[in-house]
Design an enzyme around this catalytic site. Sequence first.
Site, PDB file in Angstrom:
ATOM      1  CB  SER A 204      -0.965  -0.050   1.190  1.00  0.00           C
ATOM      2  OG  SER A 204      -1.998   0.895   1.054  1.00  0.00           O
ATOM      3  CD  GLU A 332      -5.319  -4.275  -3.807  1.00  0.00           C
ATOM      4  OE1 GLU A 332      -5.483  -3.884  -2.638  1.00  0.00           O
ATOM      5  OE2 GLU A 332      -4.246  -4.754  -4.222  1.00  0.00           O
ATOM      6  CG  HIS A 430      -5.743  -2.470   0.455  1.00  0.00           C
ATOM      7  ND1 HIS A 430      -4.781  -2.409  -0.519  1.00  0.00           N
ATOM      8  CD2 HIS A 430      -5.336  -1.632   1.442  1.00  0.00           C
ATOM      9  CE1 HIS A 430      -3.832  -1.557  -0.145  1.00  0.00           C
ATOM     10  NE2 HIS A 430      -4.142  -1.089   1.045  1.00  0.00           N
TER      11      HIS A 430
END
Length: 525
Positions: A204, A332, A430
Amino acid sequence: MTTPAAPDTPDIPASAEQLVVQTAAGAVRGRREEDLAVFRGMPFAAPPVGEARFQAPRPPHPWDGVRDAHAFGPPPPQEAGIQGRTGVLDAPTGDDWLTVNVWTPDVGSQSPSAGRPVMVWIYGGAYKLGHSGSPGYDAQHLARAGDLVIVTFNYRVGIEGFARIEGAPANRGLLDQVAALEWVRDNIAAFGGDPGRVTVFGESAGAGSVAALLAMPSARGLFGRAIAQSVPGTYFSDELARDLATEIAAEAGLRPTAADLATVDPRKLTEAGAALGAKMAERVDRWGQVAPTVTPFSPVVDGEILPTTPWQALAAGAAREVELIVGHNAQEFRLFLAMGGLLGKVTEEQATAALRLFAPGGGAEGEHAYRSAFPEADPSELYERVQSDWLFHIPSLHLAEAQVAGGGRAHVYELTWPAPGGGGALGACHGLDIPLLFGTYGADLGNLLFAGVEVPAEARALTARFHTSWTSFARTGDPGWPAYDSERRLVQVLDVEPEVRPYPEETSRRLWEGHDFPPLPLIGG
Protein backbone atom coordinates in the site's frame (compact mmCIF):
# COMPACT_ATOMS: atom_id res chain seq x y z
CA MET A 1 17.74 11.34 23.42
CA THR A 2 14.53 9.81 24.71
CA THR A 3 14.71 6.09 25.36
CA PRO A 4 11.51 4.07 24.86
CA ALA A 5 9.72 3.79 28.18
CA ALA A 6 8.24 0.33 27.75
CA PRO A 7 8.94 -2.63 25.50
CA ASP A 8 6.55 -3.57 22.72
CA THR A 9 7.91 -7.10 22.42
CA PRO A 10 6.83 -10.66 23.09
CA ASP A 11 7.51 -12.00 26.57
CA ILE A 12 11.16 -13.05 26.55
CA PRO A 13 12.73 -15.08 29.37
CA ALA A 14 15.15 -13.06 31.45
CA SER A 15 17.73 -15.74 30.87
CA ALA A 16 17.64 -15.32 27.08
CA GLU A 17 21.07 -14.97 25.52
CA GLN A 18 22.07 -11.37 24.94
CA LEU A 19 24.12 -10.25 21.93
CA VAL A 20 26.18 -7.09 21.40
CA VAL A 21 26.85 -5.57 17.97
CA GLN A 22 28.81 -2.42 17.16
CA THR A 23 27.00 0.04 14.88
CA ALA A 24 28.38 3.31 13.52
CA ALA A 25 26.67 5.26 16.33
CA GLY A 26 27.43 2.87 19.19
CA ALA A 27 27.07 -0.65 20.52
CA VAL A 28 23.65 -2.29 20.82
CA ARG A 29 22.57 -5.35 22.77
CA GLY A 30 19.95 -7.60 21.18
CA ARG A 31 18.41 -10.84 22.34
CA ARG A 32 18.42 -14.40 21.16
CA GLU A 33 14.82 -15.44 20.47
CA GLU A 34 14.82 -19.12 19.66
CA ASP A 35 17.08 -19.42 16.60
CA LEU A 36 17.15 -15.71 15.73
CA ALA A 37 19.02 -12.70 17.06
CA VAL A 38 16.61 -9.77 17.30
CA PHE A 39 17.49 -6.09 17.74
CA ARG A 40 14.73 -3.50 18.18
CA GLY A 41 14.58 0.27 18.42
CA MET A 42 18.05 1.19 17.12
CA PRO A 43 18.24 4.86 16.03
CA PHE A 44 19.08 5.41 12.38
CA ALA A 45 18.55 9.18 12.69
CA ALA A 46 18.30 11.76 15.44
CA PRO A 47 14.87 12.47 16.94
CA PRO A 48 13.18 14.89 14.49
CA VAL A 49 12.11 17.38 17.15
CA GLY A 50 13.25 20.84 18.23
CA GLU A 51 15.49 22.37 15.57
CA ALA A 52 15.29 19.12 13.57
CA ARG A 53 11.48 19.22 13.32
CA PHE A 54 10.21 19.18 9.72
CA GLN A 55 13.76 18.88 8.41
CA ALA A 56 15.60 16.15 6.56
CA PRO A 57 16.76 13.37 8.90
CA ARG A 58 20.04 13.95 10.68
CA PRO A 59 22.59 11.35 11.79
CA PRO A 60 21.82 9.66 15.10
CA HIS A 61 23.49 10.96 18.23
CA PRO A 62 26.34 8.60 19.13
CA TRP A 63 26.30 6.98 22.54
CA ASP A 64 28.84 5.46 24.90
CA GLY A 65 28.54 2.01 26.38
CA VAL A 66 25.99 -0.51 25.20
CA ARG A 67 22.41 0.45 24.39
CA ASP A 68 19.72 -2.17 24.94
CA ALA A 69 17.92 -2.97 21.67
CA HIS A 70 15.09 -4.96 23.21
CA ALA A 71 12.06 -2.70 22.60
CA PHE A 72 10.57 -1.20 19.47
CA GLY A 73 10.97 2.56 19.27
CA PRO A 74 7.89 4.75 19.65
CA PRO A 75 5.72 5.24 16.57
CA PRO A 76 5.80 8.55 14.70
CA PRO A 77 2.94 10.88 15.64
CA GLN A 78 -0.25 9.94 13.81
CA GLU A 79 -3.99 10.19 13.96
CA ALA A 80 -6.06 7.33 15.28
CA GLY A 81 -6.38 4.41 12.89
CA ILE A 82 -8.12 1.07 12.90
CA GLN A 83 -7.70 -0.26 16.42
CA GLY A 84 -4.94 -2.82 16.36
CA ARG A 85 -3.94 -1.97 12.78
CA THR A 86 -0.73 -0.24 13.80
CA GLY A 87 -0.19 -1.38 17.36
CA VAL A 88 0.12 2.29 18.34
CA LEU A 89 -2.19 2.01 21.34
CA ASP A 90 0.23 -0.34 23.11
CA ALA A 91 3.46 1.22 21.85
CA PRO A 92 6.03 3.13 23.92
CA THR A 93 6.11 6.92 23.87
CA GLY A 94 8.94 9.37 23.25
CA ASP A 95 10.60 11.38 20.50
CA ASP A 96 12.97 8.71 19.16
CA TRP A 97 10.66 7.84 16.27
CA LEU A 98 13.30 7.04 13.67
CA THR A 99 14.47 3.60 14.67
CA VAL A 100 15.29 0.36 12.91
CA ASN A 101 14.80 -3.30 13.85
CA VAL A 102 16.69 -6.40 12.69
CA TRP A 103 15.89 -10.12 12.72
CA THR A 104 18.94 -12.20 11.77
CA PRO A 105 20.00 -15.84 11.98
CA ASP A 106 23.55 -14.80 12.88
CA VAL A 107 25.69 -11.82 13.82
CA GLY A 108 29.35 -11.11 14.09
CA SER A 109 32.33 -12.05 12.01
CA GLN A 110 30.90 -12.62 8.53
CA SER A 111 32.36 -10.45 5.81
CA PRO A 112 29.92 -8.56 3.56
CA SER A 113 30.64 -10.94 0.70
CA ALA A 114 29.63 -13.89 2.86
CA GLY A 115 26.57 -12.18 4.36
CA ARG A 116 22.97 -13.13 3.89
CA PRO A 117 20.50 -11.33 1.60
CA VAL A 118 18.70 -8.46 3.33
CA MET A 119 15.00 -7.60 3.01
CA VAL A 120 13.90 -4.14 4.20
CA TRP A 121 10.17 -3.72 4.94
CA ILE A 122 8.31 -0.40 4.47
CA TYR A 123 4.89 -0.33 6.14
CA GLY A 124 1.70 1.08 4.65
CA GLY A 125 -1.05 3.16 6.21
CA ALA A 126 -2.17 5.81 3.69
CA TYR A 127 0.98 7.84 4.45
CA LYS A 128 -0.67 8.88 7.73
CA LEU A 129 -0.49 5.71 9.85
CA GLY A 130 2.06 3.04 10.60
CA HIS A 131 4.59 1.64 13.03
CA SER A 132 7.23 -0.99 12.46
CA GLY A 133 6.44 -2.48 15.87
CA SER A 134 2.92 -3.48 14.84
CA PRO A 135 2.39 -7.18 15.63
CA GLY A 136 1.31 -7.83 12.05
CA TYR A 137 4.84 -7.04 10.89
CA ASP A 138 6.57 -9.55 13.17
CA ALA A 139 9.30 -10.73 10.81
CA GLN A 140 10.45 -13.87 12.61
CA HIS A 141 8.65 -16.34 10.30
CA LEU A 142 9.96 -14.69 7.14
CA ALA A 143 13.52 -14.50 8.49
CA ARG A 144 13.47 -18.20 9.38
CA ALA A 145 11.91 -19.30 6.10
CA GLY A 146 14.52 -17.61 3.95
CA ASP A 147 17.60 -17.79 6.18
CA LEU A 148 18.10 -14.10 5.60
CA VAL A 149 18.16 -10.78 7.44
CA ILE A 150 14.93 -8.80 7.80
CA VAL A 151 14.94 -5.08 8.59
CA THR A 152 11.93 -2.93 9.50
CA PHE A 153 11.93 0.74 10.47
CA ASN A 154 9.77 3.75 11.29
CA TYR A 155 9.40 6.79 9.07
CA ARG A 156 7.49 10.01 9.59
CA VAL A 157 3.88 9.98 8.39
CA GLY A 158 1.10 12.54 8.14
CA ILE A 159 1.94 16.20 8.70
CA GLU A 160 5.42 15.45 10.06
CA GLY A 161 6.40 13.38 7.04
CA PHE A 162 4.43 14.56 4.02
CA ALA A 163 2.73 17.97 4.47
CA ARG A 164 4.14 20.40 1.87
CA ILE A 165 5.03 23.39 4.02
CA GLU A 166 7.31 26.39 3.73
CA GLY A 167 10.71 26.11 5.40
CA ALA A 168 10.86 22.35 5.08
CA PRO A 169 11.90 19.89 2.37
CA ALA A 170 9.20 17.92 0.61
CA ASN A 171 8.75 14.19 1.20
CA ARG A 172 10.42 14.02 4.59
CA GLY A 173 8.95 10.56 5.10
CA LEU A 174 10.72 9.38 1.95
CA LEU A 175 13.96 11.01 3.12
CA ASP A 176 13.61 9.02 6.34
CA GLN A 177 13.39 5.88 4.23
CA VAL A 178 16.58 6.81 2.38
CA ALA A 179 18.31 7.41 5.73
CA ALA A 180 17.19 3.98 6.94
CA LEU A 181 18.58 2.37 3.79
CA GLU A 182 21.86 4.24 4.32
CA TRP A 183 21.93 2.80 7.84
CA VAL A 184 21.49 -0.66 6.30
CA ARG A 185 24.34 -0.01 3.86
CA ASP A 186 26.67 1.12 6.64
CA ASN A 187 25.73 -1.32 9.42
CA ILE A 188 24.02 -4.47 8.20
CA ALA A 189 27.25 -6.47 7.68
CA ALA A 190 27.68 -6.51 11.46
CA PHE A 191 24.30 -8.25 11.68
CA GLY A 192 25.25 -10.93 9.15
CA GLY A 193 23.71 -9.19 6.13
CA ASP A 194 25.18 -8.33 2.75
CA PRO A 195 24.79 -4.59 1.97
CA GLY A 196 25.23 -5.46 -1.70
CA ARG A 197 22.11 -7.67 -1.74
CA VAL A 198 19.30 -5.51 -0.40
CA THR A 199 15.63 -5.90 -1.39
CA VAL A 200 13.08 -3.28 -0.36
CA PHE A 201 9.50 -4.45 -0.02
CA GLY A 202 6.30 -2.78 1.07
CA GLU A 203 2.51 -2.77 0.82
CA SER A 204 0.00 0.00 0.00
CA ALA A 205 1.65 3.29 1.02
CA GLY A 206 4.74 1.17 1.61
CA ALA A 207 4.53 0.03 -2.02
CA GLY A 208 3.99 3.62 -3.11
CA SER A 209 7.13 4.45 -1.16
CA VAL A 210 9.03 1.64 -2.90
CA ALA A 211 7.89 3.03 -6.25
CA ALA A 212 9.01 6.52 -5.23
CA LEU A 213 12.42 5.23 -4.09
CA LEU A 214 12.88 3.68 -7.54
CA ALA A 215 12.50 7.20 -8.97
CA MET A 216 14.59 9.11 -6.40
CA PRO A 217 18.20 9.98 -7.24
CA SER A 218 19.11 9.94 -3.53
CA ALA A 219 18.05 6.28 -3.21
CA ARG A 220 20.04 5.03 -6.18
CA GLY A 221 22.43 2.22 -5.34
CA LEU A 222 20.93 1.54 -1.90
CA PHE A 223 19.01 -1.55 -3.08
CA GLY A 224 19.13 -3.87 -6.07
CA ARG A 225 15.70 -5.50 -5.87
CA ALA A 226 12.24 -4.24 -4.98
CA ILE A 227 8.81 -5.72 -4.24
CA ALA A 228 5.77 -3.43 -4.44
CA GLN A 229 2.49 -4.91 -3.14
CA SER A 230 -0.63 -2.94 -4.15
CA VAL A 231 0.91 0.30 -5.43
CA PRO A 232 -1.45 3.28 -4.94
CA GLY A 233 -1.58 5.66 -7.88
CA THR A 234 -1.79 8.80 -5.76
CA TYR A 235 1.19 11.13 -6.13
CA PHE A 236 0.47 14.82 -5.58
CA SER A 237 1.42 17.77 -7.72
CA ASP A 238 3.22 20.49 -5.79
CA GLU A 239 0.22 22.79 -6.16
CA LEU A 240 -2.22 20.26 -4.75
CA ALA A 241 0.09 19.34 -1.87
CA ARG A 242 0.61 22.99 -0.90
CA ASP A 243 -3.13 23.68 -1.02
CA LEU A 244 -3.89 20.71 1.21
CA ALA A 245 -1.18 21.78 3.64
CA THR A 246 -2.65 25.27 3.79
CA GLU A 247 -6.02 23.81 4.76
CA ILE A 248 -4.45 21.49 7.34
CA ALA A 249 -2.63 24.42 8.95
CA ALA A 250 -5.85 26.45 8.92
CA GLU A 251 -7.52 23.70 10.94
CA ALA A 252 -4.94 24.46 13.64
CA GLY A 253 -5.27 28.24 13.17
CA LEU A 254 -1.78 28.49 11.70
CA ARG A 255 0.09 29.31 8.51
CA PRO A 256 1.55 26.40 6.49
CA THR A 257 5.12 27.04 7.61
CA ALA A 258 7.56 24.91 9.55
CA ALA A 259 7.98 27.73 12.08
CA ASP A 260 4.24 28.02 12.80
CA LEU A 261 3.49 24.31 12.88
CA ALA A 262 6.48 23.63 15.12
CA THR A 263 4.74 25.60 17.88
CA VAL A 264 2.25 22.73 18.28
CA ASP A 265 3.14 19.45 19.93
CA PRO A 266 3.50 16.85 17.15
CA ARG A 267 1.06 14.51 18.87
CA LYS A 268 -1.59 17.24 18.96
CA LEU A 269 -0.93 18.48 15.43
CA THR A 270 -2.21 15.17 14.05
CA GLU A 271 -5.71 16.36 14.97
CA ALA A 272 -5.54 19.00 12.22
CA GLY A 273 -4.85 16.37 9.56
CA ALA A 274 -7.68 14.20 10.86
CA ALA A 275 -10.07 17.16 10.88
CA LEU A 276 -9.33 17.98 7.25
CA GLY A 277 -9.58 14.32 6.22
CA ALA A 278 -13.11 14.21 7.60
CA LYS A 279 -14.11 17.09 5.31
CA MET A 280 -12.24 16.19 2.14
CA ALA A 281 -15.01 14.21 0.45
CA GLU A 282 -17.01 17.43 0.17
CA ARG A 283 -14.32 19.15 -1.91
CA VAL A 284 -14.21 17.19 -5.15
CA ASP A 285 -14.53 20.55 -6.94
CA ARG A 286 -11.16 21.61 -5.52
CA TRP A 287 -9.18 18.42 -4.96
CA GLY A 288 -10.69 16.11 -7.54
CA GLN A 289 -9.96 12.40 -7.29
CA VAL A 290 -8.03 12.67 -4.03
CA ALA A 291 -11.03 14.15 -2.17
CA PRO A 292 -12.95 10.88 -1.61
CA THR A 293 -9.80 9.14 -0.33
CA VAL A 294 -9.96 11.33 2.82
CA THR A 295 -6.16 11.13 2.87
CA PRO A 296 -4.45 14.53 2.53
CA PHE A 297 -0.96 13.02 2.32
CA SER A 298 1.02 11.36 -0.46
CA PRO A 299 4.48 11.67 -1.98
CA VAL A 300 4.84 14.99 -3.77
CA VAL A 301 6.33 15.30 -7.24
CA ASP A 302 8.33 18.34 -6.19
CA GLY A 303 10.86 18.20 -9.05
CA GLU A 304 13.83 17.70 -6.74
CA ILE A 305 13.52 14.95 -4.14
CA LEU A 306 10.95 13.17 -6.31
CA PRO A 307 11.65 14.60 -9.80
CA THR A 308 8.86 12.79 -11.65
CA THR A 309 6.22 10.15 -11.04
CA PRO A 310 7.55 6.58 -10.71
CA TRP A 311 5.95 5.60 -14.04
CA GLN A 312 7.73 8.38 -15.89
CA ALA A 313 11.03 7.63 -14.18
CA LEU A 314 10.93 3.88 -14.80
CA ALA A 315 9.86 4.26 -18.42
CA ALA A 316 12.91 6.50 -18.90
CA GLY A 317 15.16 3.76 -17.48
CA ALA A 318 15.81 5.28 -14.05
CA ALA A 319 15.69 1.88 -12.33
CA ARG A 320 16.48 -0.55 -15.13
CA GLU A 321 19.21 -2.14 -13.00
CA VAL A 322 16.74 -2.91 -10.18
CA GLU A 323 14.82 -6.19 -10.41
CA LEU A 324 11.15 -5.78 -9.53
CA ILE A 325 8.13 -7.73 -8.31
CA VAL A 326 4.85 -5.82 -8.40
CA GLY A 327 1.29 -6.99 -7.95
CA HIS A 328 -2.09 -6.49 -6.35
CA ASN A 329 -5.10 -8.28 -4.85
CA ALA A 330 -8.20 -9.08 -6.90
CA GLN A 331 -10.78 -7.14 -4.85
CA GLU A 332 -8.64 -4.36 -3.41
CA PHE A 333 -11.39 -1.83 -2.68
CA ARG A 334 -13.67 -4.39 -1.00
CA LEU A 335 -11.98 -3.68 2.35
CA PHE A 336 -12.98 -0.01 2.21
CA LEU A 337 -16.55 -0.88 1.24
CA ALA A 338 -16.75 -3.11 4.30
CA MET A 339 -15.21 -0.48 6.59
CA GLY A 340 -17.71 2.09 5.29
CA GLY A 341 -20.72 -0.20 5.68
CA LEU A 342 -21.34 -0.16 1.92
CA LEU A 343 -21.05 -3.84 1.03
CA GLY A 344 -24.02 -4.57 -1.23
CA LYS A 345 -25.52 -1.14 -0.51
CA VAL A 346 -24.04 1.09 -3.23
CA THR A 347 -26.72 3.02 -5.12
CA GLU A 348 -26.85 3.77 -8.84
CA GLU A 349 -26.13 7.42 -8.03
CA GLN A 350 -23.01 6.50 -6.06
CA ALA A 351 -21.81 4.19 -8.81
CA THR A 352 -22.34 6.86 -11.46
CA ALA A 353 -20.44 9.47 -9.43
CA ALA A 354 -17.52 7.10 -8.90
CA LEU A 355 -17.38 6.09 -12.58
CA ARG A 356 -17.44 9.71 -13.73
CA LEU A 357 -14.72 10.71 -11.27
CA PHE A 358 -12.30 7.78 -11.55
CA ALA A 359 -12.69 6.10 -14.94
CA PRO A 360 -10.08 7.06 -17.55
CA GLY A 361 -11.41 9.94 -19.62
CA GLY A 362 -13.82 10.89 -16.84
CA GLY A 363 -17.35 12.18 -17.10
CA ALA A 364 -20.05 10.45 -19.10
CA GLU A 365 -17.47 8.99 -21.47
CA GLY A 366 -15.61 7.22 -18.66
CA GLU A 367 -18.86 5.96 -17.15
CA HIS A 368 -20.06 4.60 -20.49
CA ALA A 369 -16.75 2.81 -21.08
CA TYR A 370 -16.98 0.94 -17.77
CA ARG A 371 -20.67 0.10 -18.10
CA SER A 372 -20.06 -1.22 -21.62
CA ALA A 373 -17.03 -3.25 -20.53
CA PHE A 374 -18.86 -4.80 -17.55
CA PRO A 375 -22.51 -5.00 -18.72
CA GLU A 376 -23.58 -7.50 -16.04
CA ALA A 377 -22.10 -5.57 -13.11
CA ASP A 378 -24.44 -4.12 -10.49
CA PRO A 379 -23.79 -0.72 -8.84
CA SER A 380 -21.68 -2.20 -6.04
CA GLU A 381 -19.53 -4.12 -8.50
CA LEU A 382 -18.99 -1.07 -10.71
CA TYR A 383 -18.22 1.15 -7.72
CA GLU A 384 -15.70 -1.35 -6.37
CA ARG A 385 -14.19 -2.19 -9.75
CA VAL A 386 -13.42 1.34 -10.91
CA GLN A 387 -11.87 2.29 -7.55
CA SER A 388 -9.84 -0.91 -7.30
CA ASP A 389 -8.57 -0.25 -10.82
CA TRP A 390 -7.83 3.44 -10.32
CA LEU A 391 -6.25 3.17 -6.89
CA PHE A 392 -4.29 -0.11 -7.03
CA HIS A 393 -4.73 -2.47 -9.99
CA ILE A 394 -3.65 -0.33 -12.89
CA PRO A 395 -0.97 1.69 -11.05
CA SER A 396 0.65 -1.63 -10.10
CA LEU A 397 0.42 -3.10 -13.58
CA HIS A 398 1.64 0.11 -15.21
CA LEU A 399 4.65 0.20 -12.88
CA ALA A 400 5.71 -3.19 -14.25
CA GLU A 401 5.04 -2.06 -17.81
CA ALA A 402 7.07 1.12 -17.27
CA GLN A 403 9.96 -0.91 -15.88
CA VAL A 404 9.94 -3.19 -18.92
CA ALA A 405 9.65 -0.21 -21.28
CA GLY A 406 12.70 1.35 -19.60
CA GLY A 407 14.83 -1.73 -20.21
CA GLY A 408 14.37 -3.40 -16.82
CA ARG A 409 12.78 -6.63 -15.66
CA ALA A 410 9.57 -7.09 -13.68
CA HIS A 411 7.53 -10.00 -12.34
CA VAL A 412 3.79 -9.50 -11.78
CA TYR A 413 1.35 -11.32 -9.48
CA GLU A 414 -2.31 -11.17 -8.48
CA LEU A 415 -3.66 -12.59 -5.21
CA THR A 416 -7.13 -14.05 -5.83
CA TRP A 417 -7.61 -16.27 -2.74
CA PRO A 418 -10.46 -14.79 -0.64
CA ALA A 419 -10.08 -13.91 3.03
CA PRO A 420 -12.02 -16.46 5.08
CA GLY A 421 -13.31 -14.01 7.70
CA GLY A 422 -16.82 -12.62 7.38
CA GLY A 423 -18.02 -15.61 5.43
CA GLY A 424 -15.69 -14.84 2.54
CA ALA A 425 -17.49 -11.59 1.66
CA LEU A 426 -14.24 -9.61 1.79
CA GLY A 427 -12.70 -11.51 -1.13
CA ALA A 428 -9.03 -10.95 -1.89
CA CYS A 429 -9.25 -7.47 -0.43
CA HIS A 430 -6.65 -4.83 0.30
CA GLY A 431 -4.18 -5.85 2.99
CA LEU A 432 -4.82 -9.61 2.81
CA ASP A 433 -1.27 -10.17 1.60
CA ILE A 434 0.14 -8.85 4.90
CA PRO A 435 -0.95 -11.66 7.26
CA LEU A 436 -0.26 -14.16 4.48
CA LEU A 437 3.27 -12.85 3.93
CA PHE A 438 4.23 -12.49 7.59
CA GLY A 439 2.19 -15.44 8.87
CA THR A 440 0.51 -13.14 11.41
CA TYR A 441 -3.10 -14.23 10.92
CA GLY A 442 -4.27 -13.10 14.36
CA ALA A 443 -2.65 -9.65 14.46
CA ASP A 444 -3.70 -6.23 13.23
CA LEU A 445 -5.73 -6.52 10.02
CA GLY A 446 -5.54 -10.30 10.26
CA ASN A 447 -7.98 -10.02 13.18
CA LEU A 448 -10.61 -8.90 10.67
CA LEU A 449 -9.63 -10.97 7.66
CA PHE A 450 -9.43 -14.25 9.62
CA ALA A 451 -12.11 -13.41 12.21
CA GLY A 452 -14.14 -16.30 13.54
CA VAL A 453 -12.35 -19.07 11.64
CA GLU A 454 -9.50 -21.47 12.17
CA VAL A 455 -6.62 -20.56 9.90
CA PRO A 456 -7.23 -22.84 6.90
CA ALA A 457 -4.57 -25.04 5.36
CA GLU A 458 -4.86 -22.99 2.14
CA ALA A 459 -3.70 -19.88 4.02
CA ARG A 460 -0.67 -21.65 5.43
CA ALA A 461 0.16 -23.00 1.98
CA LEU A 462 -0.05 -19.49 0.52
CA THR A 463 2.17 -18.19 3.31
CA ALA A 464 4.74 -20.84 2.42
CA ARG A 465 4.50 -19.81 -1.23
CA PHE A 466 4.94 -16.12 -0.36
CA HIS A 467 7.95 -17.02 1.76
CA THR A 468 9.52 -19.14 -0.98
CA SER A 469 8.91 -16.63 -3.78
CA TRP A 470 9.84 -13.47 -1.89
CA THR A 471 12.99 -14.88 -0.31
CA SER A 472 14.08 -16.63 -3.52
CA PHE A 473 13.71 -13.30 -5.31
CA ALA A 474 15.78 -11.58 -2.61
CA ARG A 475 18.44 -14.25 -3.00
CA THR A 476 18.55 -14.74 -6.79
CA GLY A 477 16.17 -12.30 -8.52
CA ASP A 478 13.89 -15.18 -9.56
CA PRO A 479 10.57 -15.57 -7.69
CA GLY A 480 9.72 -18.77 -9.54
CA TRP A 481 7.58 -17.49 -12.39
CA PRO A 482 8.36 -15.81 -15.75
CA ALA A 483 9.13 -12.14 -16.10
CA TYR A 484 6.35 -9.92 -17.47
CA ASP A 485 6.42 -8.81 -21.10
CA SER A 486 4.05 -6.86 -23.32
CA GLU A 487 3.20 -9.84 -25.52
CA ARG A 488 2.40 -12.78 -23.24
CA ARG A 489 1.64 -10.66 -20.12
CA LEU A 490 2.21 -13.66 -17.85
CA VAL A 491 1.55 -13.22 -14.12
CA GLN A 492 1.56 -15.48 -11.07
CA VAL A 493 -2.01 -15.96 -9.80
CA LEU A 494 -1.95 -16.82 -6.08
CA ASP A 495 -4.90 -18.98 -5.03
CA VAL A 496 -5.63 -22.45 -3.68
CA GLU A 497 -4.19 -23.74 -6.95
CA PRO A 498 -1.60 -21.15 -8.00
CA GLU A 499 -1.03 -20.83 -11.73
CA VAL A 500 0.85 -18.73 -14.23
CA ARG A 501 -1.47 -17.19 -16.81
CA PRO A 502 -2.00 -14.00 -18.81
CA TYR A 503 -2.96 -10.99 -16.69
CA PRO A 504 -6.46 -11.81 -15.34
CA GLU A 505 -7.84 -8.25 -15.41
CA GLU A 506 -7.56 -7.92 -19.17
CA THR A 507 -10.79 -5.96 -19.58
CA SER A 508 -9.62 -3.30 -17.15
CA ARG A 509 -6.12 -3.31 -18.67
CA ARG A 510 -7.57 -2.42 -22.03
CA LEU A 511 -9.75 0.33 -20.57
CA TRP A 512 -6.69 1.96 -19.01
CA GLU A 513 -4.24 1.43 -21.85
CA GLY A 514 -2.21 4.59 -22.41
CA HIS A 515 -3.11 6.22 -19.08
CA ASP A 516 0.10 7.42 -17.41
CA PHE A 517 -1.03 8.49 -13.90
CA PRO A 518 0.26 12.07 -13.82
CA PRO A 519 0.57 13.89 -10.48
CA LEU A 520 -2.89 14.64 -9.10
CA PRO A 521 -3.69 18.29 -9.84
CA LEU A 522 -5.25 21.12 -7.89
CA ILE A 523 -8.48 21.73 -9.77
CA GLY A 524 -9.66 25.07 -8.44
CA GLY A 525 -9.17 27.60 -5.68
